[in-house]
Write a protein that holds these residues in place. Structure first.
Motif, PDB file in Angstrom:
ATOM      1  N   THR A   1       1.151   4.145  -2.683  1.00  0.00           N
ATOM      2  CA  THR A   1       0.704   5.461  -2.517  1.00  0.00           C
ATOM      3  C   THR A   1       2.096   6.274  -2.857  1.00  0.00           C
ATOM      4  O   THR A   1       1.820   7.594  -3.681  1.00  0.00           O
ATOM      5  CB  THR A   1       0.735   5.707  -0.882  1.00  0.00           C
TER       6      THR A   1
ATOM      7  N   THR B   1       1.683   6.588  -6.888  1.00  0.00           N
ATOM      8  CA  THR B   1       0.399   7.753  -7.147  1.00  0.00           C
ATOM      9  C   THR B   1       0.881   9.127  -6.863  1.00  0.00           C
ATOM     10  O   THR B   1       0.596   9.944  -7.812  1.00  0.00           O
ATOM     11  CB  THR B   1      -0.779   7.467  -6.284  1.00  0.00           C
ATOM     12  N   VAL B   2       1.506   9.463  -5.799  1.00  0.00           N
ATOM     13  CA  VAL B   2       2.188  10.803  -5.570  1.00  0.00           C
ATOM     14  C   VAL B   2       3.032  11.133  -6.458  1.00  0.00           C
ATOM     15  O   VAL B   2       3.062  12.305  -6.969  1.00  0.00           O
ATOM     16  CB  VAL B   2       3.119  10.568  -4.056  1.00  0.00           C
TER      17      VAL B   2
ATOM     18  N   LEU C   1       0.926  -1.135  -0.042  1.00  0.00           N
ATOM     19  CA  LEU C   1       0.127  -0.159   0.103  1.00  0.00           C
ATOM     20  C   LEU C   1       0.806   1.240   0.051  1.00  0.00           C
ATOM     21  O   LEU C   1       0.413   2.215  -0.618  1.00  0.00           O
ATOM     22  CB  LEU C   1      -0.832  -0.002   1.376  1.00  0.00           C
ATOM     23  N   ILE C   2       2.061   1.092   0.734  1.00  0.00           N
ATOM     24  CA  ILE C   2       2.782   2.340   0.938  1.00  0.00           C
ATOM     25  C   ILE C   2       3.469   2.574  -0.680  1.00  0.00           C
ATOM     26  O   ILE C   2       3.842   3.566  -1.075  1.00  0.00           O
ATOM     27  CB  ILE C   2       4.104   2.150   1.716  1.00  0.00           C
TER      28      ILE C   2
END
Length: 439
Positions: free
Chosen positions: A197, A200-201, A193-194
């Motif tokens: 993230t 996506t960032v 999940l990190i």
């Protein structure tokens, strides 16, 4: 089927073709095509073949990326009207976005399939297929956004260097992060999940970077346009100032000659030959005298010059202006408003080739409810597209074509005025409203 080499070769070709099609959409939005479409399509086909071969040969990913950026640069520079600096920047931007989409796709696949070891992800054919499908679908979503992104100006060397630094940094950051992730390492759901993230960032930061670059270039464009407008206004003003001085001398000569002729007639009396000779001289002198009296000498000079151009081009030029209450408008702005407005009207009339269509310009200026209203109306045949009260021209040099209209708007807005543009099939109209707040 997933185990056959032929399938993966075909899939690689399709995947690369999608990337190139999106690239073509991007380049079409950014620049004008230099070569014909056959040359462009041939160039794209060659690019697809080279990139496909590099992928099949499992070339080093970093070297492959450098080669792909270079191929994009060459394809752009050869087929489109663009300078090398813009070609470099756009090539870097495109591959930065492509890497961003691939990284997000990789993270999504990892989470959906609970992949524990990212280094094994590409060894699983089903996961590879899933990765290609997701990343290319994400890339295709870029196409609608391309209509918004417009960088149709030149980029100089200095701007390219400044803008390329964050782009290259972003690319390197993504490569370094994912090289670390792909090392033999177990990853739990939280770490996956990190990773998503982070991916996506990075993608959002890439898109934001493109938006910032667009804003910087747009602001630079406006600054250059403002400088050109200012220089053009100064040139127009100096030209008409010199013309005004010349007209003043002509008017003085006109009145002096009239007095001389009256004296000659009084001294020599009636003489048929002399009368005819004097009459001919009078006619020639009258042609030198201005036919306009708007209560603004600089405007009289402008109208006289434009009338002469209209006569040469068989354009009917009708004027009805009383500028008496507009002495607060500075002379450079008078030049900017009227010369640009009439020049555009003359240009539109000159495009009329049909002798059955009358070429006509009607210019009126009057006071209505403490507003000085200027209306310039001309016949036309060319199609004029309007968007947000702005002209979308079909000219190749749309930047310079818009300078005239923008120059008018800049001058009018100085006096809290407004410019409205209307167009139909055979007529083009500019209405200008200037408040009479000064006396």
């Amino acid at each position: 089927m997933l185990e056959t080499d032929v399938f993966w070769i075909i899939l690689t070709i399709i995947s690369t073709a999608i990337e190139c099609v999106v690239l073509k959409f991007l380049l079409d939005e950014l620049s004008e095509l230099r070569k014909n479409k056959l040359v462009l399509n041939s160039s794209i086909l060659i690019a697809i073949m080279i990139i496909t071969m590099l992928t099949i040969m499992e070339f080093n990913i970093n070297i492959k990326l450098f080669i792909c950026i270079f191929i994009t640069y060459v394809l752009y520079k050869i087929n489109y009207v663009v300078n090398k600096w813009k070609s470099i920047l756009v090539s870097l931007l495109y591959w930065m976005l492509l890497i961003g989409f691939d990284s997000v796709g990789l993270s999504i696949v990892g989470i959906l399939n609970s992949v524990q070891n990212m280094s094994n992800l590409l060894d699983n054919n089903l996961l590879r297929l899933e990765l290609i499908m997701i990343s290319k679908l994400l890339l295709i979503t870029l196409i609608p956004l391309l209509k918004v992104i417009r960088l149709k100006i030149k980029i100089n060397k200095k701007d390219c260097i400044y803008l390329s630094i964050p782009v290259i940094s972003n690319i390197i950051s993504v490569i370094v992060i994912f090289e670390f992730i792909f090392k033999d390492k177990s990853i739990d759901s939280k770490e996956s999940l990190i990773i998503l993230t982070i991916s996506t960032v990075f993608l959002l930061s890439n898109i934001s970077l493109v938006s910032i670059i667009r804003r910087i270039i747009k602001d630079n464009n406006l600054r250059i346009e403002h400088e050109i407008t200012k220089k053009r206004m100064n040139m127009q003003y100096k030209y008409y100032l010199n013309l005004q001085e010349y007209q003043s001398k002509i008017r003085k000569l006109y009145h002096d000659m009239n007095n001389h002729i009256i004296c000659i007639q009084n001294v020599y009396g009636k003489n048929e030959f002399a009368d005819k000779y004097i009459k001919d001289i009078n006619e020639q002198i009258k042609e030198c005298n201005t036919i306009f009296n708007t209560h603004s000498m600089i405007l009289d000079v402008i109208l006289s010059e434009k009338k002469s151009i209209c006569d040469t081009n068989n354009i009917i030029f009708l004027v009805d202006i009383n500028f008496l209450e507009c002495n607060f408008i500075e002379m450079p702005d008078v030049c900017s408003i009227f010369s640009n407005m009439i020049d555009n009207a003359i240009e539109a009339c000159n495009k009329i080739q049909d002798t059955n269509i009358q070429k006509k310009i009607k210019l009126r200026g009057t006071v209505i409810n403490r507003l000085f209203v200027i209306k310039c109306e001309n016949t036309k045949i060319n199609e004029v597209l309007l968007k947000n009260n702005k002209i979308i021209t079909s000219k190749k040099d749309s930047f310079l074509h818009g300078i005239g209209i923008n120059s008018i708007k800049d001058s009018v807005e100085k006096y809290n005025g407004n410019v409205e543009i209307h167009s139909d099939k055979n007529k083009f109209i500019i209405n200008i409203y200037i408040p009479l707040t000064r006396n």
